[in-house]
Design an enzyme around this catalytic site. Structure first.
Site, PDB file in Angstrom:
ATOM      1  N   GLU A   1       0.819  -1.223   0.000  1.00 58.50           N
ATOM      2  CA  GLU A   1       0.000   0.000   0.000  1.00 58.50           C
ATOM      3  C   GLU A   1       0.851   1.272   0.000  1.00 58.50           C
ATOM      4  OE1 GLU A   1      -3.779   0.542   0.258  1.00 58.50           O
ATOM      5  OE2 GLU A   1      -2.686   2.240  -0.561  1.00 58.50           O
TER       6      GLU A   1
ATOM      7  N   VAL B   1       2.444   3.559  -3.218  1.00 61.02           N
ATOM      8  CA  VAL B   1       1.780   4.607  -4.021  1.00 61.02           C
ATOM      9  C   VAL B   1       1.125   5.611  -3.079  1.00 61.02           C
ATOM     10  CG1 VAL B   1       0.005   5.114  -5.739  1.00 61.02           C
ATOM     11  CG2 VAL B   1       1.306   2.981  -5.884  1.00 61.02           C
TER      12      VAL B   1
ATOM     13  N   GLY C   1       2.029   7.333  -0.454  1.00 56.06           N
ATOM     14  CA  GLY C   1       2.306   7.279   1.000  1.00 56.06           C
ATOM     15  C   GLY C   1       1.144   6.910   1.880  1.00 56.06           C
TER      16      GLY C   1
ATOM     17  N   GLY D   1      13.762  20.099   1.957  1.00 57.84           N
ATOM     18  CA  GLY D   1      13.782  18.633   2.061  1.00 57.84           C
ATOM     19  C   GLY D   1      12.669  17.957   1.273  1.00 57.84           C
TER      20      GLY D   1
ATOM     21  N   ASP E   1       9.363   8.736 -11.067  1.00 60.39           N
ATOM     22  CA  ASP E   1       8.730   8.304  -9.810  1.00 60.39           C
ATOM     23  C   ASP E   1       7.208   8.199  -9.994  1.00 60.39           C
ATOM     24  OD1 ASP E   1       8.847   8.054  -6.700  1.00 60.39           O
ATOM     25  OD2 ASP E   1       7.364   9.615  -7.092  1.00 60.39           O
TER      26      ASP E   1
ATOM     27  N   LYS F   1       4.482   4.751 -10.000  1.00 54.15           N
ATOM     28  CA  LYS F   1       3.235   4.660  -9.234  1.00 54.15           C
ATOM     29  C   LYS F   1       2.047   4.424 -10.170  1.00 54.15           C
ATOM     30  CE  LYS F   1       5.256   7.507  -5.659  1.00 54.15           C
ATOM     31  NZ  LYS F   1       5.519   8.905  -5.303  1.00 54.15           N
TER      32      LYS F   1
END
Ligand SMILES: NC(=O)c1ccc[n+]([C@@H]2O[C@H](COP(=O)([O-])OP(=O)(O)OC[C@H]3O[C@@H](n4cnc5c(N)ncnc54)[C@H](OP(=O)(O)O)[C@@H]3O)[C@@H](O)[C@H]2O)c1
Length: 433
Positions: free
Chosen positions: A130, A133, A135, A188, A202, A206
């Site tokens: 889970e 994808v 978070g 960050g 990225d 996903k």
């Protein structure tokens, strides 16, 4: 089954620390939900001397993977170390040892998910991912369980927080791509090498995972066409804004008649679209189901505790299956054959910005070229630049096929009156004017 389930972790970084905190802080709730306690027994790390921001007094830290993978007391292995080859070998070893695996590793699942699922099935083990994808958003469960009765037709996702942060800053503060990226790095939200985020890879990973589960078909990473946001110009966001659109990096997936289209590209999204309100580092996935219509899943796409909630929920699912004696029975084999949609069947509206000679008849030459390919214009902006004797022309087309649009674009570049095609983007939805 015993009154305690032991979990082993591979990795104790941002996400691994969150998992330990969550399991520690939710002991009472876990015992109530599961009828047993959950304990993190051992954790694989690289550096035993490193300071950790979690209490590890009761946990064995080790640099030997076998201390986790071959420990008969450990039922569930949580892979939060990242990387591909080593993580894959560890997960395969865990399945061979009949351990259930939970992973947050989108890179690995996007590339080798089907092979890992196969190994899990052969060993009658559970494999959940889970957190790979978006978070903390329970989107995979939302698709696999929540919408299992429906026929999902279309998915659109803002599934990369870094690029959404950069585009939101450009839009709201009027800063350049370079300045917004620098700020994201200082805060960050972006890595020192931001390539995998800004070049769209990225998000592509996903979308491959989402597409597989939403359409029950074998979506491979190579099926996802990718364009990132590197070097995107502020002018396009500003013209988009004037015309009623906002720029987002959108992962788009659609499947009909066994024909698949999956891509990631900067898209001018109507300000009235539900995804247009997703700002900064937040993620959201918009799912259109034949029966349910529009739904949207929104939340934090990364971070220690948000990502840990997805992982611990997977751990809970695996423990529930263990207690019921039904592990390794996930029906997620691809059901449908897949063919990629050809450009003549891919439909869309498009935004174009170009510089042309500032003289009579130029716009009529351009519009004739498009009309000959059955493309008409929905919105037009034209701003003369007297100093350089040129005109900046911006237009948005009505819906057309990608094939026709590409063809018109090629010919447009050859016109004498066109000095430069600066940019073009896909457009989604109707702007509120
Ligand atoms: N960060 C997020 O918000 C987020 C969100 C969703 C998914 N994910 C995914 O979750 C995974 C972990 O991300 P993270 O941010 O937690 O990474 P991280 O902070 O870099 O932590 C990685 C951990 O794994 C350990 N490790 C790495 N390679 C190892 C090796 N070869 N042998 C032994 N230990 C090793 C490291 O050990 P040391 O501590 O000793 O160096 C560290 O504890 C990745 O797959 C990532 O894509 C992350």
């Amino acid at each position: 089954m015993e009154n305690k389930v032991s979990v082993g972790l591979l990795g104790l970084g941002v996400v691994g620390s969150g998992v330990i905190k969550l399991i520690e802080n939710h002991q009472e709730k876990l015992a109530h939900q599961l009828g047993c306690s959950v304990q993190v027994k051992s954790v694989l790390v690289r550096d035993l001397e490193k300071n950790r921001d979690v209490n590890t007094n009761e946990i064995v830290l080790t640099t030997n993977p076998d201390d986790v993978l071959n420990d008969p007391e450990i039922d569930i292995v949580v892979e939060v170390m990242g990387g591909i080859d080593e993580a894959k070998q560890h997960i395969l070893k865990a399945f061979s040892a009949k351990k259930h695996v939970v992973s947050a590793n989108k890179d690995l699942v996007a590339l080798h998910g089907p092979e890992l699922q196969d190994a899990a099935n052969r060993n009658k083990c559970d494999f959940y991912y889970e957190a790979s994808v978006a978070g903390g958003i329970p989107i995979l469960r939302g698709i696999v369980d929540g919408l299992s009765s429906d026929h999902i037709q279309k998915l659109m996702g803002i599934v990369n927080g870094t690029t959404n942060y950069i585009l939101t800053q450009m839009d709201s503060e009027g800063v350049s791509y370079e300045d917004a990226l620098k700020e994201a790095q200082e805060l960050g939200f972006a890595e020192s090498d931001p390539s995998s985020d800004v070049d769209g890879l990225d998000a592509a990973r996903k979308m491959a995972i989402l597409g597989r589960l939403a359409f029950s078909t074998a979506v491979d990473l190579e099926d996802v066409e990718v364009t990132g946001i590197r070097g995107i110009e502020l002018e396009d966001l500003q013209y988009g804004d004037k015309l009623g659109y906002t720029m987002k990096l959108i992962g788009y997936a659609n499947f009909d008649n066994h024909e698949l289209e999956v891509n990631v590209q900067p898209t001018l999204l109507s300000k009235s679209h539900p995804l247009a309100s997703v700002k900064n580092e937040f993620n959201a996935v918009y799912v259109y189901g034949e029966a349910v219509g529009e739904t949207m899943f929104y939340g934090p796409g990364a971070g220690s505790l948000p990502t840990a909630t997805a992982i611990v929920s997977d751990v809970i699912s695996a423990i529930k299956n263990l207690r019921l004696g039904v592990t390794g029975n996930q029906f997620i084999e691809p059901h449908f054959k897949k063919e990629l949609k050809t450009p003549d069947k891919r439909r869309g509206q498009y935004y174009v910005r170009l510089y042309a000679k500032d003289e009579a008849g130029v716009f009529s030459t351009i519009s004739t070229l498009f009309h000959e390919r059955e493309i008409s214009f929905k919105r037009i902006l034209q701003t003369p630049d007297k100093k350089h004797e040129l005109a900046e022309i911006i237009f948005i087309t009505h819906e057309t096929s990608l094939e026709n649009f590409r063809n018109a674009l090629e010919k447009l570049k050859d016109l004498d009156v066109v000095l430069e095609v600066k940019s073009y983007y896909k457009v989604e939805g109707d702007a509120v004017t």
